[in-house]
Write an enzyme that holds these catalytic residues in place. Structure first.
Site, PDB file in Angstrom:
ATOM      1  N   VAL A  55      72.473  24.264   9.523  1.00 44.37           N
ATOM      2  CA  VAL A  55      72.448  25.500   8.745  1.00 44.37           C
ATOM      3  C   VAL A  55      72.601  26.738   9.632  1.00 44.37           C
ATOM      4  O   VAL A  55      71.996  26.830  10.708  1.00 44.37           O
ATOM      5  CB  VAL A  55      71.147  25.601   7.925  1.00 44.37           C
ATOM      6  CG1 VAL A  55      71.133  26.880   7.084  1.00 44.37           C
ATOM      7  CG2 VAL A  55      70.992  24.372   7.028  1.00 44.37           C
ATOM      8  N   HIS A 178      72.507  30.625  14.126  1.00 41.44           N
ATOM      9  CA  HIS A 178      72.123  29.249  13.799  1.00 41.44           C
ATOM     10  C   HIS A 178      70.634  29.187  13.479  1.00 41.44           C
ATOM     11  O   HIS A 178      69.815  29.851  14.128  1.00 41.44           O
ATOM     12  CB  HIS A 178      72.449  28.320  14.959  1.00 41.44           C
ATOM     13  CG  HIS A 178      72.429  26.863  14.582  1.00 41.44           C
ATOM     14  ND1 HIS A 178      71.305  26.094  14.699  1.00 41.44           N
ATOM     15  CD2 HIS A 178      73.391  26.066  14.056  1.00 41.44           C
ATOM     16  CE1 HIS A 178      71.577  24.863  14.285  1.00 41.44           C
ATOM     17  NE2 HIS A 178      72.835  24.821  13.884  1.00 41.44           N
ATOM     18  N   HIS A 179      70.298  28.394  12.474  1.00 45.03           N
ATOM     19  CA  HIS A 179      68.906  28.355  11.989  1.00 45.03           C
ATOM     20  C   HIS A 179      67.941  27.780  13.015  1.00 45.03           C
ATOM     21  O   HIS A 179      66.728  27.973  12.916  1.00 45.03           O
ATOM     22  CB  HIS A 179      68.833  27.541  10.694  1.00 45.03           C
ATOM     23  CG  HIS A 179      67.868  28.092   9.693  1.00 45.03           C
ATOM     24  ND1 HIS A 179      66.637  28.618  10.047  1.00 45.03           N
ATOM     25  CD2 HIS A 179      67.927  28.200   8.338  1.00 45.03           C
ATOM     26  CE1 HIS A 179      65.999  29.016   8.958  1.00 45.03           C
ATOM     27  NE2 HIS A 179      66.751  28.786   7.923  1.00 45.03           N
ATOM     28  N   SER A 180      68.452  27.076  14.026  1.00 44.83           N
ATOM     29  CA  SER A 180      67.555  26.529  15.057  1.00 44.83           C
ATOM     30  C   SER A 180      66.929  27.635  15.898  1.00 44.83           C
ATOM     31  O   SER A 180      65.920  27.413  16.573  1.00 44.83           O
ATOM     32  CB  SER A 180      68.325  25.564  15.973  1.00 44.83           C
ATOM     33  OG  SER A 180      69.371  26.242  16.647  1.00 44.83           O
ATOM     34  N   GLY A 182      65.413  30.205  14.702  1.00 49.56           N
ATOM     35  CA  GLY A 182      64.188  30.678  14.065  1.00 49.56           C
ATOM     36  C   GLY A 182      64.283  30.634  12.563  1.00 49.56           C
ATOM     37  O   GLY A 182      65.359  30.401  11.994  1.00 49.56           O
TER      38      GLY A 182
END
Length: 515
Positions: A55, A178-180, A182
């Site tokens: 995501v 990128h959702h990684s 946060g």
């Protein structure tokens, strides 16, 4: 949505503290060949690298003036790049084979601040709708590509000096993150910490906070409250487990197909008056979130009524009721970070004073049921939404679903945890969020903002609906798979028109004057 205070008291899971990065020193160490300190990605961050859950967050910033790329590049090293996640690569290797690690790195802003070739404004011939269509197409193209995290930090910023149909919007900035890196709330706080009030360039934005209700009453009342909390939690957790096993939403024109997370997205948005939301809120003793949810329920009902009606029918989504009575199960999955966010001031202190800030995802799930149907009284949509949200506030659903997901992660690993998350999300229809924005006019590196419009893509839903307030506006943003929803502007208009109907019903029923 407000959560019970027990969530804020969690202390049993380790939370990472991030130290700001001095970009100049990091670049110097890189040139000297010195090794950087490495940190493993958290389990939640690794989850967002699974192929079916890769995501990205999109944040659209409408600006009242043309954007100066050189000014933005000059400001970034002193603000956003001081956050370690925005100055680190994600690479495999080290002591843990095939484990992704954060590795601090030099940042080449030419790879992150993207300015398309000068756009010929005469192409749009003064047509602001054409300008907005250009921006929509540009953002949609971003969903067809990804960033290589082993070569550069997983974010970029696209600056488009294109006038759109939104009032006062002369240019648009688009963050892709990128959702990684946060959770959505923490990243929003970080971006807002890079802004300042227009009236006071040294002041951070003011974000309204919900008032906490005082716990008063007799012992019997408190026992009853605790019993209701336990019962609601048990029911919600059971619904979560049943959804993981077999319960699925009704297949409607809003529900995406299998593999929808791999398809491109289109983003459409529209701004409304925040005063309209406040008028309904005050008249119905509700919250802004209740009104947003009620307008969404009404808009989805109008849209589905039109889609499920006879082909060729010209009804406006209300007059001929084509919805099966009480038989549509339609739910939203809310991914909730149950850890309290760091807040704007903490982010600003990290960038300006080199303080540490707590960071990390504690992801729980909330399954929010939507009532779909055509109502004679538009205010019924808000009443139903308020009843559902009030009940969810008296539940520890997010905390317990987080605990279940954490248990699966630790016992079976990332892939099994991803399978659980994916199963829950794909068996619901959409994602719905409502974020609170600044009260004052703000500027991003000196560029006054006209609106904020956050969303995401690559999630296993065919539809995501976000509400974002900013000063006196409320912007609704739709992220859609066009093979599922080929007419996203119509759906957006249905939600906006539903709010207008609700507002008019309040004015009529309460004898108010329309300003």
């Amino acid at each position: 949505m407000d959560y019970p205070k027990e969530i804020g008291g969690l202390r049993w899971r380790k939370t990472s503290s991030l130290k700001p990065i001095n970009v100049g020193e990091a670049n110097a160490r890189k040139e000297r060949g010195e090794e950087e300190e490495e940190e493993l990605l958290s389990p939640a961050a690794r989850l967002f690298h699974e192929p079916n859950f890769n995501v990205y967050i999109i944040a659209i910033l409408g600006c009242k003036t043309r954007i100066d790329p050189d000014l933005v590049r000059a400001k970034l090293p002193h603000t956003l790049l001081k956050h370690p996640r925005f100055s680190s690569l994600q690479v495999e290797g080290g002591k843990e084979e095939k484990q992704l690690k954060w590795v601090p790195s030099a940042v080449n802003l030419d790879n992150h601040v993207i300015v398309p070739p000068e756009i010929d404004q005469s192409t749009f011939a003064g047509d602001a709708d054409a300008g907005k269509k250009f921006v929509e197409d540009y953002i949609s193209d971003l969903t067809k590509t990804k960033i290589d995290g082993s070569k550069q930090p997983l974010w970029d910023l696209h600056l488009l000096n294109v006038r759109t149909s939104e009032p006062d919007a002369e240019a648009v900035g688009v963050f892709r993150i990128h959702h990684s890196l946060g959770d959505g709330v923490s990243l929003t706080s970080l971006l807002l910490a890079c802004t300042r009030q227009i009236a006071d360039p040294d002041a951070l934005p003011t974000i309204p906070t919900p008032r906490k209700k005082k716990e008063e009453g007799l012992l019997a009342g408190r026992v009853w409250t605790a019993a209701v909390l336990m019962w609601n939690t048990a029911v919600d957790v059971a619904a979560f487990l049943l959804t993981a096993i077999w319960v699925e939403d009704t297949k409607t024109p809003l529900k995406g197909p299998h593999g929808v997370e791999f398809l491109p997205r289109r983003f459409v948005w529209k701004s409304m008056s925040l005063d309209d939301f406040k008028l309904v809120k005050n008249a119905m003793n509700a919250t802004i979130n209740d009104v947003a949810l009620g307008a969404t329920q009404a808009g989805l009902s109008r849209y589905l009524n039109r889609k499920l009606g006879k082909r060729g029918s010209e009804n406006d989504g209300e007059q001929n009721n084509s919805l099966p009575a009480g038989s549509i199960r339609l739910r939203s999955t809310l991914l909730v970070n149950v850890r309290p966010g760091p807040g704007i001031q903490a982010m600003a202190d990290m960038m300006e004073k080199d303080t540490e800030v707590k960071w990390g995802n504690w992801i729980g799930f909330i399954l929010l049921p939507f009532t779909i149907g055509i109502r004679d009284d538009p205010l019924d949509y808000v009443r139903q939404a308020k009843a559902v949200v009030d009940r969810k506030k008296r539940s520890l659903e997010a905390l317990f679903t987080f605990s279940i997901a954490e248990f699966v992660l630790k016992l079976f690993g990332t892939r099994r945890s991803n399978a659980l998350s994916h199963r829950i999300i794909t068996r619901t229809t959409l994602c719905f969020t409502n974020l609170v924005g600044p009260l004052e006019e703000i500027g991003y590196y000196g560029h006054p903002l006209a609106f904020l419009a956050p969303s995401s893509f690559n999630q296993p839903h065919g539809l995501m609906i976000n509400f974002q307030s900013c000063v006196d506006k409320m912007t609704v943003v739709l992220s859609v798979d066009e093979s599922t929803i080929p007419d996203p502007h119509q759906l957006c208009d249905d939600i906006v028109h539903s709010l207008e109907l609700i507002k008019n019903a309040v004015i009529s029923s309460h004898g108010l004057s329309q300003s």
